[in-house]
Design a protein around this motif. Structure first.
Motif, PDB file in Angstrom:
ATOM      1  N   THR A   9       0.845  -1.191   0.000  1.00 16.14           N
ATOM      2  CA  THR A   9       0.000   0.000   0.000  1.00 16.14           C
ATOM      3  C   THR A   9       0.885   1.248   0.000  1.00 16.14           C
ATOM      4  O   THR A   9       0.955   1.966   0.996  1.00 16.14           O
ATOM      5  N   PRO A  10       1.581   1.513  -1.078  1.00 12.69           N
ATOM      6  CA  PRO A  10       2.478   2.676  -1.110  1.00 12.69           C
ATOM      7  C   PRO A  10       1.703   3.995  -1.108  1.00 12.69           C
ATOM      8  O   PRO A  10       0.626   4.099  -1.688  1.00 12.69           O
ATOM      9  N   ALA A  11       2.267   4.991  -0.432  1.00 14.14           N
ATOM     10  CA  ALA A  11       1.703   6.336  -0.421  1.00 14.14           C
ATOM     11  C   ALA A  11       2.225   7.108  -1.623  1.00 14.14           C
ATOM     12  O   ALA A  11       3.334   6.860  -2.113  1.00 14.14           O
ATOM     13  N   VAL A  12       1.423   8.039  -2.112  1.00 18.02           N
ATOM     14  CA  VAL A  12       1.770   8.807  -3.303  1.00 18.02           C
ATOM     15  C   VAL A  12       2.005  10.270  -2.922  1.00 18.02           C
ATOM     16  O   VAL A  12       1.145  10.908  -2.322  1.00 18.02           O
ATOM     17  N   ALA A  13       3.171  10.784  -3.266  1.00 19.49           N
ATOM     18  CA  ALA A  13       3.497  12.189  -2.992  1.00 19.49           C
ATOM     19  C   ALA A  13       3.438  13.031  -4.251  1.00 19.49           C
ATOM     20  O   ALA A  13       3.345  14.256  -4.180  1.00 19.49           O
ATOM     21  N   ALA A  14       3.485  12.365  -5.416  1.00 22.33           N
ATOM     22  CA  ALA A  14       3.421  13.074  -6.698  1.00 22.33           C
ATOM     23  C   ALA A  14       2.967  12.080  -7.754  1.00 22.33           C
ATOM     24  O   ALA A  14       3.102  10.859  -7.580  1.00 22.33           O
ATOM     25  N   SER A  15       2.426  12.583  -8.827  1.00 23.97           N
ATOM     26  CA  SER A  15       1.990  11.717  -9.916  1.00 23.97           C
ATOM     27  C   SER A  15       3.172  10.904 -10.441  1.00 23.97           C
ATOM     28  O   SER A  15       4.256  11.451 -10.690  1.00 23.97           O
ATOM     29  N   LEU A  16       2.971   9.597 -10.583  1.00 23.03           N
ATOM     30  CA  LEU A  16       4.048   8.705 -11.035  1.00 23.03           C
ATOM     31  C   LEU A  16       3.941   8.560 -12.548  1.00 23.03           C
ATOM     32  O   LEU A  16       3.119   7.799 -13.065  1.00 23.03           O
ATOM     33  N   THR A  17       4.769   9.301 -13.248  1.00 25.64           N
ATOM     34  CA  THR A  17       4.691   9.360 -14.708  1.00 25.64           C
ATOM     35  C   THR A  17       5.612   8.367 -15.412  1.00 25.64           C
ATOM     36  O   THR A  17       5.531   8.202 -16.627  1.00 25.64           O
ATOM     37  N   GLY A  18       6.478   7.713 -14.671  1.00 17.44           N
ATOM     38  CA  GLY A  18       7.433   6.807 -15.297  1.00 17.44           C
ATOM     39  C   GLY A  18       6.893   5.418 -15.572  1.00 17.44           C
ATOM     40  O   GLY A  18       7.566   4.602 -16.211  1.00 17.44           O
ATOM     41  N   GLY A  19       5.676   5.122 -15.082  1.00 21.89           N
ATOM     42  CA  GLY A  19       5.100   3.803 -15.330  1.00 21.89           C
ATOM     43  C   GLY A  19       5.735   2.697 -14.524  1.00 21.89           C
ATOM     44  O   GLY A  19       5.649   1.537 -14.900  1.00 21.89           O
ATOM     45  N   ARG A  20       6.371   3.058 -13.392  1.00 22.77           N
ATOM     46  CA  ARG A  20       7.022   2.053 -12.552  1.00 22.77           C
ATOM     47  C   ARG A  20       6.563   2.198 -11.107  1.00 22.77           C
ATOM     48  O   ARG A  20       6.271   3.293 -10.640  1.00 22.77           O
ATOM     49  N   PHE A  21       6.500   1.072 -10.411  1.00 23.75           N
ATOM     50  CA  PHE A  21       6.271   1.093  -8.975  1.00 23.75           C
ATOM     51  C   PHE A  21       6.963  -0.111  -8.355  1.00 23.75           C
ATOM     52  O   PHE A  21       7.326  -1.072  -9.048  1.00 23.75           O
ATOM     53  N   LEU A  22       7.176  -0.047  -7.040  1.00 24.02           N
ATOM     54  CA  LEU A  22       7.865  -1.114  -6.325  1.00 24.02           C
ATOM     55  C   LEU A  22       6.894  -1.876  -5.432  1.00 24.02           C
ATOM     56  O   LEU A  22       6.021  -1.277  -4.804  1.00 24.02           O
ATOM     57  N   ILE A  23       7.067  -3.175  -5.370  1.00 17.20           N
ATOM     58  CA  ILE A  23       6.347  -4.012  -4.413  1.00 17.20           C
ATOM     59  C   ILE A  23       7.349  -4.422  -3.346  1.00 17.20           C
ATOM     60  O   ILE A  23       8.315  -5.136  -3.626  1.00 17.20           O
ATOM     61  N   VAL A  24       7.154  -3.959  -2.129  1.00 17.29           N
ATOM     62  CA  VAL A  24       8.071  -4.276  -1.030  1.00 17.29           C
ATOM     63  C   VAL A  24       7.378  -5.093   0.054  1.00 17.29           C
ATOM     64  O   VAL A  24       7.988  -5.459   1.046  1.00 17.29           O
ATOM     65  N   GLY A  25       6.067  -5.369  -0.148  1.00 14.20           N
ATOM     66  CA  GLY A  25       5.276  -5.988   0.896  1.00 14.20           C
ATOM     67  C   GLY A  25       4.446  -4.905   1.572  1.00 14.20           C
ATOM     68  O   GLY A  25       4.637  -3.711   1.327  1.00 14.20           O
ATOM     69  N   VAL A  26       3.516  -5.317   2.407  1.00 13.60           N
ATOM     70  CA  VAL A  26       2.715  -4.336   3.128  1.00 13.60           C
ATOM     71  C   VAL A  26       3.621  -3.498   4.022  1.00 13.60           C
ATOM     72  O   VAL A  26       3.442  -2.290   4.171  1.00 13.60           O
TER      73      VAL A  26
END
Length: 234
Positions: A196-213
């Motif tokens: 459940t990552p928090a968002v501080a800015a629009s993610l325009t690169g099309g990438r995100f990380l899964i690190v676990g809850v």
């Protein structure tokens, strides 16, 4: 020579040759070579029995061998891999990115939430997300397991396809100004909450990380398994 003898000939020769090698040269490789020979012969006999019975299925039973010679005079070791029977490619994991609506420090007591078990450092949590919002049927371009540069914890870096990158930028941009936990999105893989990552800015690169809850939740094995399930090129 009948068909049954011809079908078994390569495996029989392998069986007899390796057993002879073991008798002539005892060493650490003995049990592995014997297992290789016996396994190959069993596979051939089973394939033959299925053919005689008229079973119209494909038997994926090949024996792959990897040889490692430690030294010219050292023992020969064999690693035997016998793939599982059956055919077909496993179905790719389904991914949804959903806006979090609430997070409560307790296990979920009703349907529709994701319960996060308590750990030594964190209490149990009940996470609710909006199934009608966000992105469903997310299309992944690639996924890879890696260690984080800062904390060294295992994580999975997910890259979206170009078509979904624009959607992702718009979706994450809509969460920026929301108060916690509504500025977070739930990463749901095959119906299981993965982060459940928090968002501080629009993610325009099309990438995100899964690190676990919680950061540090993933082991090396779990990260690599998840990356393999997500990566369409696996």
């Amino acid at each position: 020579m009948n068909d049954s003898t011809e079908n078994l000939l390569p495996e029989t020769l392998l069986h007899d040759t390796l057993h002879a090698h073991v008798r002539e040269r005892d060493g650490d490789a003995g049990p592995y070579l014997v297992g290789l020979a016996d396994g190959a012969l069993r596979v051939a006999r089973r394939r033959q029995r299925l053919a005689r019975a008229g079973v119209g299925v494909a038997l994926a039973a090949a024996v792959a061998t990897a040889w490692v010679a430690v030294a010219d005079d050292g023992p020969l070791r064999a690693h035997v891999v016998q793939p599982a029977e059956g055919s077909g490619t496993p179905k790719a994991a389904t991914v949804s990115l959903l806006p979090v609506t609430s997070a409560t420090e307790r296990a979920c007591t009703q349907a529709g939430g994701y319960t996060v078990g308590a750990t030594a450092n964190h209490p149990a949590m009940c996470i609710h997300a909006d199934p009608a919002g966000g992105m469903s049927d997310v299309r992944v371009s690639s996924a890879k397991a890696q260690k984080g540069d800062i904390d060294g914890n295992w994580q999975v870096e997910v890259t979206l396809t170009p078509a979904d990158r624009t959607r992702f930028a718009t979706f994450t941009g809509s969460l920026v100004s929301a108060p916690p936990p509504r500025n977070e999105f739930a990463i749901v893989v095959d119906g299981e909450l993965r982060g459940t990552p928090a968002v501080a800015a629009s993610l325009t690169g099309g990438r995100f990380l899964i690190v676990g809850v919680y950061s540090g939740d993933l082991t090396s094995a779990q990260a690599h398994d998840l990356a393999q399930r997500l990566d369409p090129a696996r």
